[in-house]
Design a protein around this motif. Structure first.
Motif, PDB file in Angstrom:
ATOM      1  N   PHE A   1       0.955  -1.562  -0.280  1.00 57.22           N
ATOM      2  CA  PHE A   1      -0.076  -0.212   0.273  1.00 57.22           C
ATOM      3  C   PHE A   1       1.577   1.569  -0.029  1.00 57.22           C
ATOM      4  O   PHE A   1       1.706   1.158   0.383  1.00 57.22           O
ATOM      5  CB  PHE A   1      -0.791  -0.138   1.417  1.00 57.22           C
ATOM      6  N   ASN A  40      -3.646   4.938  -1.837  1.00 59.76           N
ATOM      7  CA  ASN A  40      -4.551   4.433  -1.248  1.00 59.76           C
ATOM      8  C   ASN A  40      -5.500   5.663  -0.135  1.00 59.76           C
ATOM      9  O   ASN A  40      -5.029   6.288   0.495  1.00 59.76           O
ATOM     10  CB  ASN A  40      -4.128   2.658   0.019  1.00 59.76           C
ATOM     11  N   PHE A  51      -7.431   4.692   3.032  1.00 61.37           N
ATOM     12  CA  PHE A  51      -7.118   4.843   4.217  1.00 61.37           C
ATOM     13  C   PHE A  51      -8.631   4.455   5.144  1.00 61.37           C
ATOM     14  O   PHE A  51      -9.651   5.609   5.382  1.00 61.37           O
ATOM     15  CB  PHE A  51      -6.157   5.085   4.935  1.00 61.37           C
ATOM     16  N   ASP A  52      -8.621   3.514   6.146  1.00 68.07           N
ATOM     17  CA  ASP A  52     -10.099   3.462   7.016  1.00 68.07           C
ATOM     18  C   ASP A  52      -9.635   4.297   7.433  1.00 68.07           C
ATOM     19  O   ASP A  52     -11.046   5.056   8.961  1.00 68.07           O
ATOM     20  CB  ASP A  52     -10.027   2.405   7.175  1.00 68.07           C
ATOM     21  N   GLY A  73      -7.928  -5.829   9.724  1.00 68.61           N
ATOM     22  CA  GLY A  73      -7.974  -5.685   8.596  1.00 68.61           C
ATOM     23  C   GLY A  73      -7.993  -4.375   8.558  1.00 68.61           C
ATOM     24  O   GLY A  73      -7.502  -4.283   6.345  1.00 68.61           O
ATOM     25  N   GLU A  74      -8.045  -3.578   8.837  1.00 63.38           N
ATOM     26  CA  GLU A  74      -8.128  -1.980   8.375  1.00 63.38           C
ATOM     27  C   GLU A  74      -6.608  -1.139   7.969  1.00 63.38           C
ATOM     28  O   GLU A  74      -5.841  -1.793   8.483  1.00 63.38           O
ATOM     29  CB  GLU A  74      -8.736  -0.431   9.039  1.00 63.38           C
ATOM     30  N   LEU A  75      -7.239   0.086   6.542  1.00 67.49           N
ATOM     31  CA  LEU A  75      -5.541  -0.097   6.604  1.00 67.49           C
ATOM     32  C   LEU A  75      -5.170   1.061   7.601  1.00 67.49           C
ATOM     33  O   LEU A  75      -6.327   2.421   6.944  1.00 67.49           O
ATOM     34  CB  LEU A  75      -5.361   0.727   4.483  1.00 67.49           C
ATOM     35  N   HIS A 114       3.347  -3.590  15.800  1.00 70.14           N
ATOM     36  CA  HIS A 114       2.840  -3.311  14.247  1.00 70.14           C
ATOM     37  C   HIS A 114       4.809  -2.715  13.697  1.00 70.14           C
ATOM     38  O   HIS A 114       5.229  -2.033  14.603  1.00 70.14           O
ATOM     39  CB  HIS A 114       2.058  -2.146  13.849  1.00 70.14           C
ATOM     40  N   ARG A 118      -0.571  -2.129   8.210  1.00 72.14           N
ATOM     41  CA  ARG A 118      -2.062  -2.736   8.418  1.00 72.14           C
ATOM     42  C   ARG A 118      -2.774  -3.152   9.358  1.00 72.14           C
ATOM     43  O   ARG A 118      -1.827  -3.877  10.449  1.00 72.14           O
ATOM     44  CB  ARG A 118      -1.869  -3.721   7.119  1.00 72.14           C
ATOM     45  N   ALA A 141      -3.335  -6.353  11.797  1.00 71.25           N
ATOM     46  CA  ALA A 141      -3.472  -7.266  11.337  1.00 71.25           C
ATOM     47  C   ALA A 141      -2.211  -8.198  12.459  1.00 71.25           C
ATOM     48  O   ALA A 141      -2.941  -9.358  12.577  1.00 71.25           O
ATOM     49  CB  ALA A 141      -3.246  -8.185  10.303  1.00 71.25           C
TER      50      ALA A 141
END
Length: 749
Positions: free
Chosen positions: A605, A609, A611-612, A652-654, A674, A709, A711
């Motif tokens: 990404f 992108n 982004f959430d 799962g969000e960016l 992260h 991400r 995750a």
């Protein structure tokens, strides 16, 4: 001019403005009309300059000028215009011989001093309150300036005071503003920050949004985390990808019980205890240690192995945990007291298990009272080598804790020179792990406070793993050979070019891996902070010797150049006799811009992108209320822990972070669990290798854009890794929606 310089210049101008206005008022009160007029003109000019510097600084971002644009510059402008209109003409007449008493009248003195009070609000607000500009701080500031003007008028106008009705109105207005501002200061911050994403059903500190206590069932209960008998418990497999809204305690998010196929179990026992350690110079240091050593025993493994560490506390009364810095372990293994576990008290123990699925250079340290604990020695190194062809860890018995550089009970895995680190000279080359630390002003590599003397045969591949375990950055220089910076924070760089005559600034908590081929008839010198000779590596035929296999990849020869080659590459900075010189020789060498080094490559990404979640962290220092009490803290968005809203994300969000430093301190930023991809610094996109970091230095005036991400479900610390700053408030949490904790939610830094 850099943003940091602009911030300093703006502060200087604001101080000069205040001095000029106050000086003009004082000179007028003393009936020195000529001096008062000169200072009045200087104050007016400086006030215009203050507005100009604020406008220029605004180009760097709204964060740097918010209180200037909304409060302090308008307040100064109004007060200055009043002074110019009311006091200015009278001062001019007095200076032209209109009578000395004219300059000393209240109509001259009070407006001039009033402008001075308004000007003082600029540097005081910047130094004491900082970001953001709030209604509370604004009302209190206006009230204080108004009160000062009223008091001044009362003093200089005696025996002819203001009319009583006007005085009562002015006093009531100032009092009302002050009380309103003070009351607003006690309004609590929101509990969560959704980052512009969907509304959150966040459950914090073990409590649901509806106030009911969350279920704390799972692999470990609170009592099973740290007991005086047995804290092992059963490890549940790591849980990922639960549906939004499913409640999971952080105690259920634990590492696996088995290694990956072909891997082995590597078991370590670390005992925290106070001890007096002796450095190489003979100096004795009172320390907090793992296994009586500083640094603690090195932990090494091969990809696919299962790392199991039993932590015991002998006598560290404040308690201890282990945080695996930069390693993306499951949340229940993260070692944050009050969030993922209770601190391990004397006589207790706790066992960590996680899969060695990230090759590279990392480190571990306590996270309970970490400002003191890490400084006094509760840290060590973690090195994971990539799996090379055959089964991972096939050379050792899974229960012995032996193998490549492994340490069990603190008895093995030590280099001959006394520095802690994994591998030594081997068929694969020379691999040294060199954690830098400061004890009482002395720079120490491993446990060596004197130059480490080593030798290697010409042509030997050499890898130096530099680990900064301090609170502040260190500058490294390597002389005597060209080299490459092959990894940062455990992550390989793409196409790293040759380097030479270059300074490397390593943030607090960060790691650099340097690789080169040992030259013939040369001495290679690693210097720290341009004053300390850390390592002297001499070239001798037949040097080296046998030792355990090196748990690291063999570096390619550093003399191979490629894209990303920095100025000075290929120069060894060695004298005619092959000596590398002294530590201070590299003081003038330029600093490597890590965001421009290496070769660009694709990333999963990027800036383009969607982004959430988008979070902005503005780092500053100021007065704030933390936990219901006032303190002068290192702040994030004007708040200090535990009053900073928790950032909430979904699996799962960016997620994109903007990290802004408007303070005068450097803040090494570290998000647990992260790795972040650097998108830009100061609006300039990265131009070299993709840069994945777990700690990045945000210097004064800098703006970093990073992304990751989401995750790794859990509850994570997000904080400054200058641990003194963290202890003084610069800490917040990032939580995945639906994850809870049975613990109390506070921690000791």
């Amino acid at each position: 001019m850099s943003v940091a310089t602009l911030i300093t210049f703006d502060l200087l101008v604001s101080v000069l403005v205040a001095v000029a206005w106050l000086g003009a008022g004082a000179a007028a009160a003393a009936r020195r009309s000529g001096i008062a007029l000169a200072l009045f003109v200087a104050a007016a000019v400086l006030s215009v300059a203050r507005a100009v510097t604020a406008a220029v600084l605004a180009g760097a971002g709204w964060w740097f000028v918010q209180e200037k644009i909304t409060l302090t510059v308008p307040l100064l402008t109004v007060a200055g215009l009043v002074a110019a209109a009311v006091a200015g003409p009278r001062l001019v007449r007095a200076a032209r011989g209109g009578g000395a008493d004219l300059a000393g009248r209240p109509a001259v003195v009070v407006p001039l001093l009033g402008a001075g009070y308004a000007a003082v609000a600029g540097p005081v607000y910047a130094l004491l309150l900082g970001y953001p500009a709030t209604w509370s701080a604004g009302l209190v500031t206006v009230a204080l300036v108004g009160a000062a003007v009223l008091l001044t008028w009362r003093i200089v106008s005696t025996p002819v005071p203001l009319p009583a009705p006007a005085t009562r109105v002015a006093v009531a207005a100032a009092l009302a503003a002050g009380l309103a501002g003070t009351g607003l200061a006690f309004v609590p911050a929101p509990e969560t920050d959704a980052g512009g994403g969907p509304p959150s059903g966040h459950m914090a500190a073990g409590h649901r949004a509806d106030g009911r206590t969350a279920d704390a069932t799972g692999a470990h209960t609170a009592g099973e985390h740290a007991t005086g008998v047995d804290a092992m418990g059963e490890h549940a497999p790591e849980t990922r990808g639960a549906a939004v809204g499913d409640a999971r305690p952080v105690t259920a998010l634990r590492g696996p019980s088995e290694p990956a196929p072909g891997g082995t179990v590597r078991r370590f026992t670390l005992t925290a205890r106070t001890a007096t350690v002796t450095l190489s110079s003979g100096r004795r240091v009172a320390a907090w240690t793992f296994d009586g050593r500083v640094p603690g025993p090195p932990i090494t493994a091969v990809e696919g192995d299962l790392i199991e560490v039993r932590l015991r506390n002998a006598d560290v009364t404040s308690g201890v945990t282990i945080h695996w810095h930069g390693y993306d372990v499951p949340a229940g293994e993260d070692g944050v007291p009050g969030l993922t576990q209770d601190a391990v008290r004397p006589g207790q123990e706790f066992t960590y298990r996680f899969l060695a699925d990230q090759a590279g250079t990392y480190w571990y340290h306590t996270h309970e009272v970490s400002d003191i604990g890490v400084r006094k020695g509760l840290y060590g190194t973690l090195v994971v080598s990539p799996r090379a062809g055959g089964p991972a860890g096939s050379g050792s018995d899974s229960g012995s804790g032996s193998g490549p550089g492994a340490a069990s009970g603190g008895e093995s895995g030590r280099t001959r020179d006394g520095g802690s680190g994994g591998p030594d000279v081997s068929a694969a080359g020379l691999d040294l792990t060199l954690p830098v630390h400061t004890f009482g002003g002395a720079t120490v590599l491993g446990d060596q406070d004197r130059t480490i003397e080593r030798s290697a045969a010409p042509g030997t591949p050499v890898r130096l793993r530099l680990v900064n375990t301090d609170d502040t950055p260190h500058r490294f220089t390597l002389a005597g050979t060209p080299y490459r910076l092959v990894a940062v924070d455990g992550q390989d760089l793409n196409g790293p070019g040759g380097l030479g005559r270059t300074g490397l600034r390593l943030p607090a908590g960060g790691r650099y891996d340097l690789a080169f081929t040992m030259p013939a008839a040369r001495t290679v010198l690693l210097a720290v902070d341009d004053r300390t000779e850390g390592l002297r590596l001499s070239s001798r035929e037949g040097a080296g010797g046998a030792s355990a296999p090196a748990p690291s990849a063999s570096p390619a020869p550093a003399s191979e150049s490629g894209s990303g080659t920095a100025p000075g590459a290929g120069s060894g900075a060695a004298g005619p006799a092959g000596a590398a010189g002294s530590a201070g020789d590299g003081a003038s060498w330029p600093e490597l811009d890590i965001t421009r080094y290496g070769t660009p490559a694709g990333t999963p990404f990027g800036s383009g992108n969607r982004f959430d979640r988008r979070f902005t962290l503005v780092l500053d220092r100021g007065l704030t209320f933390s936990g219901g009490r006032p303190m002068y803290a290192h702040t994030v968005n004007g708040r200090a822990f535990p009053s900073i809203p928790t950032q909430v994300v979904r699996d799962g969000e960016l997620v994109r972070f903007t990290v802004v430093n408007r303070s005068r301190d450097t803040h090494p930023w570290h998000l647990h669990g992260h790795r972040v991809l650097v998108l830009s610094r100061d609006g300039r996109a990265t131009g070299g290798s993709p840069l994945w970091l777990d700690t990045f230095d945000v210097r004064p005036g800098e703006v970093w854009e990073v992304a990751f991400r989401a995750a790794n479900p859990g509850m994570w610390m997000n904080h400054c890794h200058n641990l003194a700053h963290a202890d003084q408030g610069m800490v917040l949490h990032l939580d995945y929606e639906g994850v809870t904790t049975p613990f109390h939610g506070a921690h000791g830094g």
